[in-house]
Design a protein around this motif. Structure first.
Motif, PDB file in Angstrom:
ATOM      1  N   LEU A 123       0.854  -1.188   0.000  1.00  0.00           N
ATOM      2  CA  LEU A 123       0.000   0.000   0.000  1.00  0.00           C
ATOM      3  C   LEU A 123       0.889   1.236   0.000  1.00  0.00           C
ATOM      4  CD1 LEU A 123      -2.936   1.114   0.257  1.00  0.00           C
ATOM      5  CD2 LEU A 123      -2.522   1.236   2.722  1.00  0.00           C
ATOM      6  N   VAL A 124       0.539   2.197  -0.841  1.00  0.00           N
ATOM      7  CA  VAL A 124       1.261   3.468  -0.908  1.00  0.00           C
ATOM      8  C   VAL A 124       0.265   4.580  -0.620  1.00  0.00           C
ATOM      9  CG1 VAL A 124       2.655   5.012  -2.329  1.00  0.00           C
ATOM     10  CG2 VAL A 124       2.826   2.533  -2.641  1.00  0.00           C
ATOM     11  N   CYS A 125       0.676   5.524   0.178  1.00  0.00           N
ATOM     12  CA  CYS A 125      -0.185   6.677   0.482  1.00  0.00           C
ATOM     13  C   CYS A 125       0.655   7.945   0.435  1.00  0.00           C
ATOM     14  CB  CYS A 125      -0.810   6.529   1.868  1.00  0.00           C
ATOM     15  SG  CYS A 125      -1.770   7.970   2.403  1.00  0.00           S
ATOM     16  N   VAL A 126       0.097   8.978  -0.185  1.00  0.00           N
ATOM     17  CA  VAL A 126       0.719  10.305  -0.204  1.00  0.00           C
ATOM     18  C   VAL A 126      -0.302  11.274   0.373  1.00  0.00           C
ATOM     19  CG1 VAL A 126       1.846  12.074  -1.591  1.00  0.00           C
ATOM     20  CG2 VAL A 126       1.944   9.675  -2.312  1.00  0.00           C
ATOM     21  N   TYR A 127       0.123  12.093   1.322  1.00  0.00           N
ATOM     22  CA  TYR A 127      -0.839  13.053   1.878  1.00  0.00           C
ATOM     23  C   TYR A 127      -0.140  14.350   2.259  1.00  0.00           C
ATOM     24  CZ  TYR A 127       0.744  11.466   6.557  1.00  0.00           C
ATOM     25  OH  TYR A 127       1.475  11.139   7.663  1.00  0.00           O
ATOM     26  N   SER A 128      -0.939  15.398   2.322  1.00  0.00           N
ATOM     27  CA  SER A 128      -0.460  16.706   2.761  1.00  0.00           C
ATOM     28  C   SER A 128      -1.531  17.308   3.659  1.00  0.00           C
ATOM     29  CB  SER A 128      -0.186  17.625   1.564  1.00  0.00           C
ATOM     30  OG  SER A 128       0.409  18.836   1.985  1.00  0.00           O
ATOM     31  N   SER A 129      -1.147  17.686   4.865  1.00  0.00           N
ATOM     32  CA  SER A 129      -2.109  18.161   5.847  1.00  0.00           C
ATOM     33  C   SER A 129      -2.188  19.682   5.850  1.00  0.00           C
ATOM     34  CB  SER A 129      -1.735  17.642   7.239  1.00  0.00           C
ATOM     35  OG  SER A 129      -0.428  18.071   7.587  1.00  0.00           O
ATOM     36  N   ALA A 130      -3.078  20.205   6.682  1.00  0.00           N
ATOM     37  CA  ALA A 130      -3.333  21.647   6.730  1.00  0.00           C
ATOM     38  C   ALA A 130      -2.052  22.421   7.024  1.00  0.00           C
ATOM     39  CB  ALA A 130      -4.374  21.952   7.798  1.00  0.00           C
ATOM     40  N   GLY A 131      -1.821  23.472   6.249  1.00  0.00           N
ATOM     41  CA  GLY A 131      -0.683  24.346   6.473  1.00  0.00           C
ATOM     42  C   GLY A 131       0.642  23.826   5.972  1.00  0.00           C
ATOM     43  N   GLU A 132       0.661  22.661   5.334  1.00  0.00           N
ATOM     44  CA  GLU A 132       1.899  22.068   4.847  1.00  0.00           C
ATOM     45  C   GLU A 132       2.043  22.267   3.343  1.00  0.00           C
ATOM     46  OE1 GLU A 132       4.362  20.576   6.539  1.00  0.00           O
ATOM     47  OE2 GLU A 132       3.343  21.046   8.423  1.00  0.00           O
ATOM     48  N   SER A 133       3.218  22.668   2.906  1.00  0.00           N
ATOM     49  CA  SER A 133       3.485  22.767   1.472  1.00  0.00           C
ATOM     50  C   SER A 133       4.096  21.485   0.939  1.00  0.00           C
ATOM     51  CB  SER A 133       4.424  23.942   1.193  1.00  0.00           C
ATOM     52  OG  SER A 133       5.657  23.777   1.897  1.00  0.00           O
ATOM     53  N   SER A 134       4.681  20.694   1.842  1.00  0.00           N
ATOM     54  CA  SER A 134       5.282  19.418   1.457  1.00  0.00           C
ATOM     55  C   SER A 134       4.268  18.297   1.627  1.00  0.00           C
ATOM     56  CB  SER A 134       6.522  19.150   2.307  1.00  0.00           C
ATOM     57  OG  SER A 134       6.172  19.101   3.683  1.00  0.00           O
ATOM     58  N   ALA A 135       4.692  17.093   1.324  1.00  0.00           N
ATOM     59  CA  ALA A 135       3.839  15.915   1.472  1.00  0.00           C
ATOM     60  C   ALA A 135       4.572  14.854   2.261  1.00  0.00           C
ATOM     61  CB  ALA A 135       3.440  15.375   0.095  1.00  0.00           C
ATOM     62  N   LYS A 136       3.842  13.851   2.685  1.00  0.00           N
ATOM     63  CA  LYS A 136       4.417  12.663   3.305  1.00  0.00           C
ATOM     64  C   LYS A 136       4.206  11.483   2.362  1.00  0.00           C
ATOM     65  CE  LYS A 136       5.394  14.609   7.323  1.00  0.00           C
ATOM     66  NZ  LYS A 136       6.772  14.791   7.806  1.00  0.00           N
ATOM     67  N   ASN A 137       5.270  10.755   2.115  1.00  0.00           N
ATOM     68  CA  ASN A 137       5.189   9.522   1.330  1.00  0.00           C
ATOM     69  C   ASN A 137       5.210   8.342   2.296  1.00  0.00           C
ATOM     70  OD1 ASN A 137       5.371  11.185  -0.865  1.00  0.00           O
ATOM     71  ND2 ASN A 137       7.435  10.579  -1.445  1.00  0.00           N
ATOM     72  N   LEU A 138       4.172   7.531   2.266  1.00  0.00           N
ATOM     73  CA  LEU A 138       4.051   6.411   3.189  1.00  0.00           C
ATOM     74  C   LEU A 138       3.938   5.109   2.409  1.00  0.00           C
ATOM     75  CD1 LEU A 138       2.016   6.228   6.436  1.00  0.00           C
ATOM     76  CD2 LEU A 138       1.758   4.406   4.770  1.00  0.00           C
ATOM     77  N   PHE A 139       4.714   4.118   2.812  1.00  0.00           N
ATOM     78  CA  PHE A 139       4.725   2.806   2.160  1.00  0.00           C
ATOM     79  C   PHE A 139       4.512   1.723   3.216  1.00  0.00           C
ATOM     80  CE2 PHE A 139       7.334   5.653  -0.305  1.00  0.00           C
ATOM     81  CZ  PHE A 139       7.096   5.311  -1.634  1.00  0.00           C
ATOM     82  N   VAL A 140       3.701   0.731   2.871  1.00  0.00           N
ATOM     83  CA  VAL A 140       3.524  -0.447   3.722  1.00  0.00           C
ATOM     84  C   VAL A 140       3.638  -1.669   2.822  1.00  0.00           C
ATOM     85  CG1 VAL A 140       2.051  -1.624   5.393  1.00  0.00           C
ATOM     86  CG2 VAL A 140       1.909   0.867   5.169  1.00  0.00           C
ATOM     87  N   PHE A 141       4.360  -2.694   3.285  1.00  0.00           N
ATOM     88  CA  PHE A 141       4.445  -3.911   2.481  1.00  0.00           C
ATOM     89  C   PHE A 141       4.552  -5.137   3.373  1.00  0.00           C
ATOM     90  CE2 PHE A 141       8.817  -2.518   3.080  1.00  0.00           C
ATOM     91  CZ  PHE A 141       9.540  -3.698   3.291  1.00  0.00           C
ATOM     92  N   ARG A 142       4.024  -6.235   2.871  1.00  0.00           N
ATOM     93  CA  ARG A 142       4.057  -7.500   3.603  1.00  0.00           C
ATOM     94  C   ARG A 142       5.462  -8.098   3.599  1.00  0.00           C
ATOM     95  NH1 ARG A 142      -0.442 -10.415   5.171  1.00  0.00           N
ATOM     96  NH2 ARG A 142      -2.471  -9.629   4.470  1.00  0.00           N
ATOM     97  N   SER A 143       5.798  -8.723   4.705  1.00  0.00           N
ATOM     98  CA  SER A 143       7.038  -9.495   4.817  1.00  0.00           C
ATOM     99  C   SER A 143       6.841 -10.472   5.966  1.00  0.00           C
ATOM    100  CB  SER A 143       8.238  -8.589   5.102  1.00  0.00           C
ATOM    101  OG  SER A 143       9.418  -9.357   5.265  1.00  0.00           O
ATOM    102  N   PRO A 144       6.493 -11.718   5.653  1.00  0.00           N
ATOM    103  CA  PRO A 144       6.203 -12.680   6.717  1.00  0.00           C
ATOM    104  C   PRO A 144       7.335 -12.833   7.725  1.00  0.00           C
ATOM    105  CG  PRO A 144       5.548 -13.549   4.592  1.00  0.00           C
ATOM    106  CD  PRO A 144       6.316 -12.288   4.319  1.00  0.00           C
ATOM    107  N   GLY A 145       8.566 -12.786   7.242  1.00  0.00           N
ATOM    108  CA  GLY A 145       9.712 -12.864   8.137  1.00  0.00           C
ATOM    109  C   GLY A 145      10.342 -11.498   8.340  1.00  0.00           C
ATOM    110  N   GLU A 146      11.121 -11.361   9.392  1.00  0.00           N
ATOM    111  CA  GLU A 146      11.806 -10.096   9.649  1.00  0.00           C
ATOM    112  C   GLU A 146      13.010  -9.951   8.729  1.00  0.00           C
ATOM    113  OE1 GLU A 146      11.853  -8.257  13.606  1.00  0.00           O
ATOM    114  OE2 GLU A 146      11.491 -10.282  14.368  1.00  0.00           O
ATOM    115  N   LEU A 147      13.218  -8.740   8.249  1.00  0.00           N
ATOM    116  CA  LEU A 147      14.314  -8.469   7.329  1.00  0.00           C
ATOM    117  C   LEU A 147      15.616  -8.223   8.092  1.00  0.00           C
ATOM    118  CD1 LEU A 147      12.391  -6.034   4.943  1.00  0.00           C
ATOM    119  CD2 LEU A 147      12.852  -8.472   4.591  1.00  0.00           C
ATOM    120  N   PRO A 148      16.750  -8.606   7.509  1.00  0.00           N
ATOM    121  CA  PRO A 148      18.039  -8.466   8.198  1.00  0.00           C
ATOM    122  C   PRO A 148      18.636  -7.054   8.048  1.00  0.00           C
ATOM    123  CG  PRO A 148      18.361  -9.602   6.123  1.00  0.00           C
ATOM    124  CD  PRO A 148      16.886  -9.343   6.233  1.00  0.00           C
ATOM    125  N   TYR A 149      18.498  -6.245   9.054  1.00  0.00           N
ATOM    126  CA  TYR A 149      19.108  -4.911   9.064  1.00  0.00           C
ATOM    127  C   TYR A 149      19.098  -4.403  10.494  1.00  0.00           C
ATOM    128  CZ  TYR A 149      14.505  -2.799   9.794  1.00  0.00           C
ATOM    129  OH  TYR A 149      13.291  -2.459  10.333  1.00  0.00           O
TER     130      TYR A 149
END
Length: 413
Positions: A206-232
């Motif tokens: 899922l990808v979401c882009v939003y900009s709230s009141a008084g903001e000139s910039s946006a937020k880029n939000l990403f969610v993705f499935r991963s059954p196992g934990e990633l190594p980092y």
């Protein structure tokens, strides 16, 4: 047993400053230590509902929260070509009722910090290196080499709590991965959004882009499935950016352009959607607060509310117990735990809804989004969604706590 007065709080996001604000009012002497060199900005928009709104009122910050409301108008889903599939008003998206609000996490952190910085000692750019609880107090050695002694120590330092690691052991004993990752960062608002959020769903993503009141910039939000934990490592930002790019490589719509902004983002955030589950939140004179004790994950939509409520309850119980930390910690956990567990169970269900795993499920959701505004039973459907969320948002009862210690001056250590 000597009553506790001096309290070291690790973490200056939301839970830490909220606790410091209330402890100071009760006559305690809080000190806040924060690993970052300055107050952290960034983060996503956070919901404040039910009990959390009442806590903001009692903390005296509700007017400031209202003034910084995201004031979102609504949101839409788009297809691969950017065509709008359906739109919904913000309250249905957020499951909010009258009186609830939404604010950027960074704005809330700043409000709480500004309310406390003149009366509370903040130590930025440092962290706890070791703790020695001898029963009468806690000797603390900081990463800078400074040594100090406090009556109590509170770990309000997030899901990857350093305080929890030092006192309770390895994070892996308490963290339960819910099968997904989330990332967010500030970027140029090239979609021209204004108080609006745009979603694009893919199987397992899922990808979401939003900009709230008084903001000139946006937020880029990403969610993705991963059954196992990633190594980092959770502090390895370069690795996190690489993993995000790999997860969405080859995907269409605006995704390549959105990912391109990650390289320059100075507030980049990436983490697993996980729960922290512990049998006890305290040991001796050390206690955990917020995500450090009971992370409910972003999937619950209640993490910030639980942090605020926990801060209010912990400070109040310490006051009610006359500084007796044993009584206070036990009552704090008794009051908070049922509501915390209710919200964690809700998160387990919601994370599966955030990233559905098949195209036919996405198509069904898009059909519902497209047709819901025109259906005669739309209010019943919206009410069912809100009722479930509101039940969780009001699951923790609030007491009125009398101020403790105001009648005697307590010098700073």
């Amino acid at each position: 047993m000597r009553a506790a007065r001096t309290v070291l709080i690790s973490g200056a996001s939301v839970a830490g400053p909220a606790l410091a604000l209330q402890l100071k009012r009760h006559g305690f002497v809080p000190t806040v230590v924060e690993r970052a060199p300055e107050l952290r900005a960034g983060g996503y928009k956070v919901d404040l509902r039910g009990t959390a709104i009442e806590v903001c009122r009692r903390l005296g910050v509700l007017d400031a929260v209202r003034a910084h409301s995201t004031d979102m108008a609504g949101g839409s889903y788009v297809d691969d070509a950017g065509r709008t599939i359906g739109e919904l008003p913000a309250d249905i998206f957020g499951g909010r009722v009258e009186g609830d609000d939404e604010i950027m996490r960074g704005d809330l952190a700043r409000i709480l910090y500004e309310r406390t910085r003149d009366e509370v000692e903040y130590v930025f750019g440092d962290s706890i290196a070791s703790l020695d609880d001898d029963g009468d107090g806690v000797d603390v050695v900081f990463a800078s080499g400074t040594r100090r002694r406090f009556d109590l120590v509170v770990g309000a330092d997030g899901m990857h709590s350093n305080t929890r690691r030092l006192v309770f052991g390895d994070e892996r004993r308490f963290k339960r991965h819910l099968g997904a990752y989330i990332s967010i960062y500030t970027a140029p608002n090239h979609l021209g959004l204004k108080r609006w959020e745009t979603y694009h769903a893919l199987p397992g993503k899922l990808v979401c882009v939003y900009s709230s009141a008084g903001e000139s910039s946006a937020k880029n939000l990403f969610v993705f499935r991963s059954p196992g934990e990633l190594p980092y490592h959770h502090r390895d930002v370069a690795a996190q950016k690489r993993l995000l790019g790999e997860a969405f490589a080859g995907d269409g719509w605006e995704i390549p352009r959105l990912l391109g902004h990650a390289a320059d983002a100075d507030d980049f955030y990436f983490d697993s959607i996980s729960l922290i589950e512990m049998d006890r939140w305290s040991r001796g004179r050390v206690v955990l607060l917020g995500d450090a004790a009971h992370c409910a994950s972003p999937a619950s939509g209640q993490g910030t509310g639980l942090a605020l409520t926990g801060a209010y309850v912990l400070a109040g119980e310490l006051a009610a117990a006359g500084g007796d930390h044993r009584r206070a910690f036990a009552e704090y956990e008794r009051v908070m735990r049922p509501g915390v567990e209710r919200n964690q169970r809700m998160a387990e269900g919601f994370v599966k809804e955030m990233v559905v795993d098949a195209r036919w499920k996405i198509a069904l959701r898009m059909f519902m989004v497209r047709t819901l505004p025109r259906t005669p039973w739309k209010n019943l459907i919206a009410k069912k969604i809100r009722d479930d969320i509101q039940e969780a948002a009001n699951a923790i009862p609030l007491k009125e706590y009398e101020a403790y210690g105001a009648r005697e001056a307590v010098p700073a250590p």
